[in-house]
Design a protein around this motif. Structure first.
Motif, PDB file in Angstrom:
ATOM      1  N   TYR A   1       1.020  -1.148   0.040  1.00  0.00           N
ATOM      2  CA  TYR A   1      -0.046  -0.126   0.055  1.00  0.00           C
ATOM      3  C   TYR A   1       0.907   1.272   0.064  1.00  0.00           C
ATOM      4  CZ  TYR A   1      -3.353  -3.484   1.991  1.00  0.00           C
ATOM      5  OH  TYR A   1      -4.376  -4.631   2.109  1.00  0.00           O
ATOM      6  N   SER A   2       0.293   2.399  -0.507  1.00  0.00           N
ATOM      7  CA  SER A   2       0.765   3.635   0.110  1.00  0.00           C
ATOM      8  C   SER A   2       0.582   3.978   1.583  1.00  0.00           C
ATOM      9  CB  SER A   2       0.421   4.711  -0.815  1.00  0.00           C
ATOM     10  OG  SER A   2       1.133   4.803  -2.102  1.00  0.00           O
ATOM     11  N   VAL A   3       1.193   4.795   2.208  1.00  0.00           N
ATOM     12  CA  VAL A   3       0.935   4.787   3.497  1.00  0.00           C
ATOM     13  C   VAL A   3       0.801   6.649   3.998  1.00  0.00           C
ATOM     14  CG1 VAL A   3       1.710   4.721   6.041  1.00  0.00           C
ATOM     15  CG2 VAL A   3       1.731   2.703   4.418  1.00  0.00           C
ATOM     16  N   LEU A   4      -0.305   6.792   4.433  1.00  0.00           N
ATOM     17  CA  LEU A   4      -0.286   8.381   5.124  1.00  0.00           C
ATOM     18  C   LEU A   4      -0.108   8.256   6.316  1.00  0.00           C
ATOM     19  CD1 LEU A   4      -0.778  11.379   4.619  1.00  0.00           C
ATOM     20  CD2 LEU A   4      -3.228  10.911   4.540  1.00  0.00           C
ATOM     21  N   LEU A   5       0.852   8.903   7.147  1.00  0.00           N
ATOM     22  CA  LEU A   5       0.737   8.876   8.534  1.00  0.00           C
ATOM     23  C   LEU A   5       0.421  10.398   9.063  1.00  0.00           C
ATOM     24  CD1 LEU A   5       1.683   8.199  11.427  1.00  0.00           C
ATOM     25  CD2 LEU A   5       4.245   8.688  10.884  1.00  0.00           C
ATOM     26  N   LEU A   6      -0.598  10.646   9.930  1.00  0.00           N
ATOM     27  CA  LEU A   6      -1.033  11.928  10.415  1.00  0.00           C
ATOM     28  C   LEU A   6      -0.719  11.773  11.937  1.00  0.00           C
ATOM     29  CD1 LEU A   6      -4.359  12.310   8.346  1.00  0.00           C
ATOM     30  CD2 LEU A   6      -1.922  13.220   7.758  1.00  0.00           C
ATOM     31  N   MET A   7      -0.050  12.650  12.582  1.00  0.00           N
ATOM     32  CA  MET A   7       0.106  12.856  13.996  1.00  0.00           C
ATOM     33  C   MET A   7      -0.655  14.009  14.284  1.00  0.00           C
ATOM     34  SD  MET A   7       3.888  11.813  15.415  1.00  0.00           S
ATOM     35  CE  MET A   7       4.284  10.104  15.386  1.00  0.00           C
ATOM     36  N   ILE A   8      -1.434  14.241  15.395  1.00  0.00           N
ATOM     37  CA  ILE A   8      -1.969  15.307  15.641  1.00  0.00           C
ATOM     38  C   ILE A   8      -1.351  15.377  17.070  1.00  0.00           C
ATOM     39  CG2 ILE A   8      -4.189  16.232  16.551  1.00  0.00           C
ATOM     40  CD1 ILE A   8      -5.703  14.136  14.710  1.00  0.00           C
ATOM     41  N   ASP A   9      -0.738  16.705  17.250  1.00  0.00           N
ATOM     42  CA  ASP A   9      -0.036  17.017  18.420  1.00  0.00           C
ATOM     43  C   ASP A   9      -0.804  17.164  19.708  1.00  0.00           C
ATOM     44  OD1 ASP A   9       1.856  18.586  20.198  1.00  0.00           O
ATOM     45  OD2 ASP A   9       3.164  18.359  18.469  1.00  0.00           O
ATOM     46  N   SER A  10      -0.529  16.522  20.938  1.00  0.00           N
ATOM     47  CA  SER A  10      -1.090  16.716  22.213  1.00  0.00           C
ATOM     48  C   SER A  10      -2.494  16.176  22.202  1.00  0.00           C
ATOM     49  CB  SER A  10      -1.165  18.185  22.396  1.00  0.00           C
ATOM     50  OG  SER A  10       0.105  18.977  22.469  1.00  0.00           O
ATOM     51  N   LEU A  11      -2.940  15.232  21.404  1.00  0.00           N
ATOM     52  CA  LEU A  11      -4.206  14.612  21.435  1.00  0.00           C
ATOM     53  C   LEU A  11      -4.269  13.390  22.558  1.00  0.00           C
ATOM     54  CD1 LEU A  11      -6.978  14.893  19.704  1.00  0.00           C
ATOM     55  CD2 LEU A  11      -6.230  12.883  18.548  1.00  0.00           C
ATOM     56  N   ARG A  12      -5.124  13.952  23.523  1.00  0.00           N
ATOM     57  CA  ARG A  12      -5.443  13.027  24.461  1.00  0.00           C
ATOM     58  C   ARG A  12      -6.153  11.820  24.451  1.00  0.00           C
ATOM     59  NH1 ARG A  12      -5.697  15.508  30.173  1.00  0.00           N
ATOM     60  NH2 ARG A  12      -7.503  14.300  30.297  1.00  0.00           N
ATOM     61  N   ALA A  13      -6.161  10.991  25.105  1.00  0.00           N
ATOM     62  CA  ALA A  13      -7.061   9.521  25.071  1.00  0.00           C
ATOM     63  C   ALA A  13      -8.289   9.676  25.269  1.00  0.00           C
ATOM     64  CB  ALA A  13      -6.404   8.330  26.126  1.00  0.00           C
ATOM     65  N   ASP A  14      -8.652  10.620  26.068  1.00  0.00           N
ATOM     66  CA  ASP A  14     -10.269  10.832  26.538  1.00  0.00           C
ATOM     67  C   ASP A  14     -10.779  11.583  25.622  1.00  0.00           C
ATOM     68  OD1 ASP A  14      -8.843  13.044  27.579  1.00  0.00           O
ATOM     69  OD2 ASP A  14     -10.079  13.386  29.089  1.00  0.00           O
ATOM     70  N   MET A  15     -11.258  10.883  24.452  1.00  0.00           N
ATOM     71  CA  MET A  15     -12.024  11.509  23.356  1.00  0.00           C
ATOM     72  C   MET A  15     -13.353  10.877  23.375  1.00  0.00           C
ATOM     73  SD  MET A  15     -10.251  13.667  21.582  1.00  0.00           S
ATOM     74  CE  MET A  15      -9.108  14.561  22.747  1.00  0.00           C
ATOM     75  N   PRO A  16     -14.216  11.208  22.471  1.00  0.00           N
ATOM     76  CA  PRO A  16     -15.867  10.973  22.668  1.00  0.00           C
ATOM     77  C   PRO A  16     -16.031   9.356  22.352  1.00  0.00           C
ATOM     78  CG  PRO A  16     -15.550  12.695  21.114  1.00  0.00           C
ATOM     79  CD  PRO A  16     -14.151  12.426  21.567  1.00  0.00           C
ATOM     80  N   TRP A  17     -14.905   8.680  21.625  1.00  0.00           N
ATOM     81  CA  TRP A  17     -14.980   7.236  21.309  1.00  0.00           C
ATOM     82  C   TRP A  17     -14.443   6.671  22.509  1.00  0.00           C
ATOM     83  CZ3 TRP A  17     -12.219  10.554  18.325  1.00  0.00           C
ATOM     84  CH2 TRP A  17     -10.601  10.666  18.612  1.00  0.00           C
ATOM     85  N   ALA A  18     -14.118   7.230  23.647  1.00  0.00           N
ATOM     86  CA  ALA A  18     -13.762   6.542  24.988  1.00  0.00           C
ATOM     87  C   ALA A  18     -14.512   7.201  26.156  1.00  0.00           C
ATOM     88  CB  ALA A  18     -11.953   6.826  25.049  1.00  0.00           C
ATOM     89  N   GLY A  19     -15.506   7.659  25.812  1.00  0.00           N
ATOM     90  CA  GLY A  19     -16.390   8.089  26.833  1.00  0.00           C
ATOM     91  C   GLY A  19     -16.659   9.447  27.297  1.00  0.00           C
ATOM     92  N   TYR A  20     -15.764  10.330  26.518  1.00  0.00           N
ATOM     93  CA  TYR A  20     -15.700  11.788  26.972  1.00  0.00           C
ATOM     94  C   TYR A  20     -16.940  12.384  26.271  1.00  0.00           C
ATOM     95  CZ  TYR A  20     -13.980  16.552  27.492  1.00  0.00           C
ATOM     96  OH  TYR A  20     -13.785  17.898  27.899  1.00  0.00           O
ATOM     97  N   PRO A  21     -17.962  12.980  26.987  1.00  0.00           N
ATOM     98  CA  PRO A  21     -19.273  13.422  26.481  1.00  0.00           C
ATOM     99  C   PRO A  21     -19.258  14.562  25.808  1.00  0.00           C
ATOM    100  CG  PRO A  21     -18.779  14.445  28.919  1.00  0.00           C
ATOM    101  CD  PRO A  21     -17.461  13.734  28.422  1.00  0.00           C
ATOM    102  N   ARG A  22     -18.342  15.288  25.387  1.00  0.00           N
ATOM    103  CA  ARG A  22     -18.624  16.508  24.297  1.00  0.00           C
ATOM    104  C   ARG A  22     -18.011  16.068  23.026  1.00  0.00           C
ATOM    105  NH1 ARG A  22     -15.178  21.352  27.190  1.00  0.00           N
ATOM    106  NH2 ARG A  22     -16.792  22.068  28.522  1.00  0.00           N
TER     107      ARG A  22
END
Length: 463
Positions: free
Chosen positions: A75-96
């Motif tokens: 495959y070709s590969v696209l790596l995207l890093m998002i600086d300072s992105l925490r683990a507590d996100m909507p898919w992990a239960g964060y309500p916002r």
């Protein structure tokens, strides 16, 4: 100079064309609930008939197991890093709903809500992630804004030797060539005016970085005149990094630190999503694998720590990880994994050899349905002029942090206690000894390379 860079690839691997069988079944894995903390809610919102061969073919029992999907490398590969992105996100239960596009992307990817960065700040995370080694193992100077030497071999260099086009787009001073992260890239670009900001990041640039990435990925020199050229691309979005800037076109959650950060994440999510959706529509999109993660997390007062660097608390090193590969089933894997696995994973997707040059393991088999077996994760923070040494291991729900030169240890159950409020070395002495033994064993495999130069290393023994 690295022997890898002196190697001339004998041939360029051709694209593997084909698609998965139409009867492949995507096995979706649903695991337990995340233990990360939650916060306050947001204020805003064939027609011709059978052939002779068909008639004589043996009948297939309806009770046979379905055909499992498999990787169609390369495959070709696209790596995207998002600086300072925490683990507590909507898919992990964060309500916002602060990352609506990423939340949807997780539904068609392999999502690792318990992924760990290699270290707790950009200068110690990015180069090791690209090399597939821990920072302690790599040749570097001892300053906080670390310089990496060309003795280290990055995935970009390995890809180049196999005829894969390598390209990168960046918007932060960490990526200025003087820090050594430009090794192995055929097309390496920074936004105009990029400079190192030491007190925080004030430049808002996700929109401009999106445009730069599209320019890189539209250049026939990088992707071919008809999208036939394989590539490895890396783009690093930085806007969630402190300083937090409120974007009026995104939901207004308030004016506290976390409120502003959430607005920044929503802003960045829009531009990351726009880039990925655009990429998948391109002629080369059907052969594109995408990895999205963070270089580290961000503290909002857990253990009294704000921003990042200096420590290895969960808020600083537990990060999201998404791996999208065409034809792979969507999965949610709660098993702890580390960014040490990303270089071999991306090498595997690119069709490159994966051997003992990497400390981690390819995640491609489990992306395509293999059992995600537990194994320990190491997070490594070497000593610099501003920070003392730290190292942590995570096994299952338990985490052991070693401070200084293993002078002190702290034990936590991070499966139950994301904020690490309950230190367990006194209440669980047996578990402490088990984790210390495991730590000693794992650390013995991570050789430490002496730093280059005269940086005054914080906390270092006199010798």
């Amino acid at each position: 100079m690295s022997s890898v860079r002196r190697t001339v690839a004998s041939s360029t691997r051709s694209w593997v064309v084909g698609c998965l069988a139409t009867f492949a079944i995507a096995a979706v894995v649903h695991c337990g609930h995340s233990s990360v903390p939650t916060g306050r809610g947001a204020k805003a919102p064939s027609a011709a008939g059978p052939s002779a061969s068909d008639l004589t073919a043996p009948k297939v029992s309806a009770h046979l197991a379905p055909v499992e999907p498999s990787a169609k490398r390369p495959y070709s590969v696209l790596l995207l890093m998002i600086d300072s992105l925490r683990a507590d996100m909507p898919w992990a239960g964060y309500p916002r709903a602060i990352a609506p596009w990423l939340s949807k992307f997780g539904e068609r990817s392999t999502l690792y809500p318990r992924s760990y960065s290699i270290s707790s700040y950009t200068a110690q995370s990015v180069a090791p992630t690209l090399a597939g080694k821990y920072p302690s193992q790599m040749k570097r100077d001892g300053w906080f804004f670390t310089k990496w030497f060309d003795d280290n071999v990055f995935l970009s260099e390995r890809a180049q030797t196999h005829g894969i086009r390598t390209l990168a787009g960046h918007a932060h001073g960490y990526f200025l060539p003087k820090y050594g992260l430009n090794q192995g890239w055929d097309d390496y670009r920074l936004l105009d005016g990029t400079a190192l900001e030491t007190a925080g990041v004030t430049d808002v640039n996700s929109d401009r970085l999106n445009a730069l990435a599209k320019k890189l990925l539209s250049d026939p020199a990088n992707v071919g005149s008809h999208g036939q050229k394989r590539f490895f691309a890396y783009v690093h979005f930085v806007d969630p990094h402190f300083t937090y800037v409120k974007h009026p076109e995104d939901p207004d959650y308030g004016d506290k630190r976390r409120d502003l950060y959430d607005n920044e994440v929503h802003f960045t999510d829009r531009w990351v999503g726009d880039l990925v959706d655009w990429a998948l529509r391109q002629p080369w999109g059907e052969h594109l694998a995408i990895v999205i993660t963070a270089d580290h997390g961000e503290g909002f007062g857990e253990r009294g720590h704000y921003r990042h660097s200096f420590e290895l608390w969960e808020s600083l090193v537990r990060v999201p990880l998404f791996i999208y590969v065409p034809g792979a089933p969507s999965r949610r894997i709660e098993t702890a994994r580390g960014a040490i696995d990303l270089a071999p994973t991306m090498a595997d997707l690119l069709g490159l050899p994966v051997g003992d040059e990497y400390q981690g393991q390819s995640l491609v088999p489990e992306v395509f349905g293999a059992e995600a077996r537990p194994r320990p994760v190491i997070v490594d923070l070497p000593r610099s002029n501003l920070s003392d040494r730290r190292r942590a291991i995570i096994e299952g729900d338990y985490k052991l942090i070693a401070f200084g030169d293993d002078r002190r240890f702290e034990l936590f159950n991070v499966g139950l206690d994301f904020a690490e409020t309950r230190e367990l070395s006194q209440s669980e002495p047996k578990k402490l000894e088990e984790m210390k033994q495991l730590y000693a064993e794992l650390s013995s495999r991570v050789e430490s390379v002496a730093v280059v130069g005269d940086a005054p290393l914080r906390g270092a023994p006199r010798h």
